[in-house]
Design a protein around this motif. Structure first.
Motif, short mmCIF file in Angstrom:
data_model
loop_
_atom_site.label_atom_id
_atom_site.label_comp_id
_atom_site.label_asym_id
_atom_site.label_seq_id
_atom_site.Cartn_x
_atom_site.Cartn_y
_atom_site.Cartn_z
N PHE A 124 10.15 6.66 -34.85
CA PHE A 124 10.95 5.17 -35.41
C PHE A 124 9.76 4.43 -35.77
O PHE A 124 8.73 4.43 -35.37
CB PHE A 124 11.65 4.68 -34.35
N PRO A 125 10.26 3.49 -36.85
CA PRO A 125 9.08 2.58 -37.18
C PRO A 125 8.86 1.52 -36.22
O PRO A 125 9.54 1.33 -35.31
CB PRO A 125 9.60 1.87 -38.46
N GLN A 126 7.67 1.18 -36.13
CA GLN A 126 7.26 0.15 -35.19
C GLN A 126 6.56 -1.13 -35.80
O GLN A 126 6.13 -1.15 -37.14
CB GLN A 126 5.88 0.64 -34.21
N LYS A 127 6.68 -2.25 -34.88
CA LYS A 127 6.17 -3.73 -35.57
C LYS A 127 5.41 -4.06 -34.26
O LYS A 127 5.59 -3.71 -33.03
CB LYS A 127 7.05 -4.61 -35.82
N VAL A 128 4.67 -5.19 -34.46
CA VAL A 128 3.90 -5.86 -33.15
C VAL A 128 4.65 -7.21 -33.20
O VAL A 128 4.46 -8.03 -34.27
CB VAL A 128 2.44 -5.96 -33.32
#
Length: 73
Positions: free
Chosen positions: A21-25
């Motif tokens: 899955f895509p990740q962000k911070v």
């Protein structure tokens, strides 16, 4: 002997790994967080990982606005 076709109705779908899955911070705590199904339509606008961080972001925005209004340029 019968072969089971995976396209047949009622078959169990393959599980999805969270690593795919895509990740962000998070802008507040700077921890990585992963896409969730409930964020499907708004993923581009999500900036924080949790309700707590979202509340902290609001507090920071409010306090920065108060400082600006007291000291106009």
């Amino acid at each position: 002997m019968f072969l089971i076709d995976s396209t047949v109705r009622g078959s169990v779908p393959k599980t999805r790994l969270k690593s795919n899955f895509p990740q962000k911070v998070c802008l507040i705590c700077e921890r990585p967080f992963v896409w969730r199904k409930k964020w499907k339509r708004v993923w581009q606008t999500i900036e924080t990982c949790s309700e707590r961080c979202r509340g902290e972001a609001r507090r920071r925005r409010r306090s920065s606005r108060a400082i600006v209004s007291v000291y106009p340029r």
